[in-house]
Design a protein around this motif. Structure first.
Motif, PDB file in Angstrom:
ATOM      1  N   LYS A 224       0.817  -1.216   0.000  1.00 15.87           N
ATOM      2  CA  LYS A 224       0.000   0.000   0.000  1.00 15.87           C
ATOM      3  C   LYS A 224       0.853   1.270   0.000  1.00 15.87           C
ATOM      4  CE  LYS A 224      -3.444  -2.394   2.854  1.00 15.87           C
ATOM      5  NZ  LYS A 224      -4.135  -2.385   4.175  1.00 15.87           N
ATOM      6  N   SER A 225       2.166   1.114   0.004  1.00 18.65           N
ATOM      7  CA  SER A 225       3.057   2.261   0.170  1.00 18.65           C
ATOM      8  C   SER A 225       3.671   2.691  -1.155  1.00 18.65           C
ATOM      9  CB  SER A 225       4.166   1.918   1.173  1.00 18.65           C
ATOM     10  OG  SER A 225       3.624   1.511   2.404  1.00 18.65           O
ATOM     11  N   SER A 226       4.438   3.773  -1.086  1.00 15.83           N
ATOM     12  CA  SER A 226       5.106   4.302  -2.272  1.00 15.83           C
ATOM     13  C   SER A 226       6.268   3.406  -2.689  1.00 15.83           C
ATOM     14  CB  SER A 226       5.634   5.714  -1.984  1.00 15.83           C
ATOM     15  OG  SER A 226       6.634   5.667  -0.973  1.00 15.83           O
ATOM     16  N   LYS A 227       6.762   3.647  -3.884  1.00 19.41           N
ATOM     17  CA  LYS A 227       7.871   2.860  -4.403  1.00 19.41           C
ATOM     18  C   LYS A 227       9.111   3.030  -3.533  1.00 19.41           C
ATOM     19  CE  LYS A 227      10.588   2.090  -8.601  1.00 19.41           C
ATOM     20  NZ  LYS A 227      10.812   2.515 -10.011  1.00 19.41           N
ATOM     21  N   GLU A 228       9.348   4.234  -3.048  1.00 16.76           N
ATOM     22  CA  GLU A 228      10.507   4.507  -2.202  1.00 16.76           C
ATOM     23  C   GLU A 228      10.426   3.741  -0.883  1.00 16.76           C
ATOM     24  OE1 GLU A 228      12.697   8.317  -0.014  1.00 16.76           O
ATOM     25  OE2 GLU A 228      11.094   8.644  -1.481  1.00 16.76           O
ATOM     26  N   THR A 229       9.230   3.704  -0.278  1.00 16.18           N
ATOM     27  CA  THR A 229       9.038   2.968   0.974  1.00 16.18           C
ATOM     28  C   THR A 229       9.220   1.475   0.754  1.00 16.18           C
ATOM     29  OG1 THR A 229       7.459   4.642   1.727  1.00 16.18           O
ATOM     30  CG2 THR A 229       7.425   2.507   2.851  1.00 16.18           C
ATOM     31  N   LYS A 232      12.947   0.756   0.488  1.00 14.27           N
ATOM     32  CA  LYS A 232      13.603   0.847   1.789  1.00 14.27           C
ATOM     33  C   LYS A 232      13.309  -0.392   2.633  1.00 14.27           C
ATOM     34  CE  LYS A 232      14.027   3.806   5.874  1.00 14.27           C
ATOM     35  NZ  LYS A 232      13.550   5.046   6.544  1.00 14.27           N
ATOM     36  N   ALA A 233      12.051  -0.810   2.639  1.00 15.74           N
ATOM     37  CA  ALA A 233      11.659  -2.003   3.393  1.00 15.74           C
ATOM     38  C   ALA A 233      12.348  -3.245   2.833  1.00 15.74           C
ATOM     39  CB  ALA A 233      10.145  -2.174   3.360  1.00 15.74           C
ATOM     40  N   PHE A 234      12.418  -3.312   1.515  1.00 17.92           N
ATOM     41  CA  PHE A 234      13.070  -4.449   0.864  1.00 17.92           C
ATOM     42  C   PHE A 234      14.546  -4.527   1.253  1.00 17.92           C
ATOM     43  CE2 PHE A 234      15.534  -6.161  -2.705  1.00 17.92           C
ATOM     44  CZ  PHE A 234      14.923  -7.405  -2.880  1.00 17.92           C
ATOM     45  N   ASN A 235      15.230  -3.392   1.245  1.00 23.05           N
ATOM     46  CA  ASN A 235      16.663  -3.361   1.557  1.00 23.05           C
ATOM     47  C   ASN A 235      16.966  -3.773   2.994  1.00 23.05           C
ATOM     48  OD1 ASN A 235      17.384  -2.547  -1.015  1.00 23.05           O
ATOM     49  ND2 ASN A 235      17.300  -0.367  -0.522  1.00 23.05           N
TER      50      ASN A 235
END
Length: 310
Positions: A224-229, A232-235
């Motif tokens: 549900k979040s932006s591409k940037e979020t 960041k979560a993925f990293n």
């Protein structure tokens, strides 16, 4: 209790007759142990020295690296000694000590990985409440709890094994494993088997299921979040997931070999699968976190640059 004997040593039969190959194996094991000590010690030092890394996520990582150094000491010194030795006998006392350290390492590792998943869950799902939830008292409690929990569970395992009488002393292993030791007993092992099942269920239910729940919730938030979020979560989450899967597979290799006959496998393959969990995670994790996490990379470069200038 038929034909029971008061054995004072166990024989580690998996070493077998390796001849001159023992020097090759010894060299490989020594290099791996040196790499594990160097990689984990380096990142522990970087996290402790660099103030910018004095955050919960890196403190939990530091605890993970300390546990990996602790676990590797149960295997490598003994492995290096027996590779060069002509006899492969291990005293009951050292055998039980090795079991205790390896088992506390395993349960503590699972617990630390669960704590790290909880930290990421709070950070991503409740960012505004993160500092209120992850107080210094909570952080220290989450670091110490896995150790206390694993020490308690394994103290009972060892106390139950100490009372056993044995009909044999041959272990088809390169290190002592409680399940294999218990199978040699002539005395009643019902309590050992029940407690072993309890510890296995507790270890998985208290670590794997909360970890899965944390990452499922993180995934729901990320969708549900932006591409940037999402990036960041993925990293931050991918190294944790990779660490968990790596360690889980290593433990499953040991459990499956203990429960089922694996004589059809080549001896070298059986040994590799047995030593996977105390070797690969301590080597893999610091390298992966050092490469994947930008803040750790920058801190390493900063400290190395400072050292070069001086």
């Amino acid at each position: 209790m038929e034909n029971s004997t008061h054995f004072k040593v166990f024989r580690l039969a998996a070493y077998g007759d390796i001849g001159q190959l023992k020097y090759c194996y010894f060299t490989v094991v020594t290099v791996l142990y040196f790499a594990i000590i160097l990689a984990n010690t380096l990142l522990i030092g970087v996290i402790c020295i660099e103030r910018s890394l004095h955050e919960p996520m890196y403190m939990f990582l530091c605890a993970l690296f300390v546990n990996q150094l602790y676990g590797s000491t149960a295997l490598f010194p003994a492995l290096m000694f027996y590779l060069l030795s002509d006899t492969h006998d291990i005293s009951l006392l050292y055998c039980y000590l090795q079991i205790y350290v390896l088992y506390t390492y395993a349960i503590t590792e699972f617990s630390h990985l669960a704590v790290m998943s909880y930290d990421r869950y709070i950070s991503i799902c409740y960012p505004l409440q993160y500092n209120n939830i992850m107080t210094p008292k909570t952080i220290y409690g989450l670091i110490l709890l896995p150790w206390v929990y694993s020490f308690f569970l394994n103290s009972i395992i060892i106390s139950l094994s100490l009372r056993l009488q044995f009909c044999g002393n041959i272990l088809d292993r390169v290190y002592c494993d409680n399940y294999t030791v218990v199978k040699l007993a002539c005395s009643n092992t019902m309590l050992n088997n029940i407690w072993g099942l309890v510890v296995t269920v507790l270890s998985f239910s208290c670590t794997i299921f909360p970890t899965i729940y944390s990452y499922v919730r993180i995934l729901q938030i990320c969708l549900k979040s932006s591409k940037e979020t999402k990036q960041k979560a993925f990293n931050t989450c991918m190294p944790h997931i990779a660490s968990l899967l790596n360690f889980l597979f290593g433990c499953l290799f040991v459990i499956l070999q203990s429960m089922y006959e694996t004589a059809d496998l080549p001896p070298i393959l059986r040994t590799i699968l047995l030593v996977y969990f105390p070797i690969c995670p301590p080597l893999f994790n610091p390298i992966m976190y050092g490469i994947r996490m930008v803040n750790i990379r920058q801190a390493c470069k900063k400290l190395l640059g400072r050292h070069t200038k001086t």
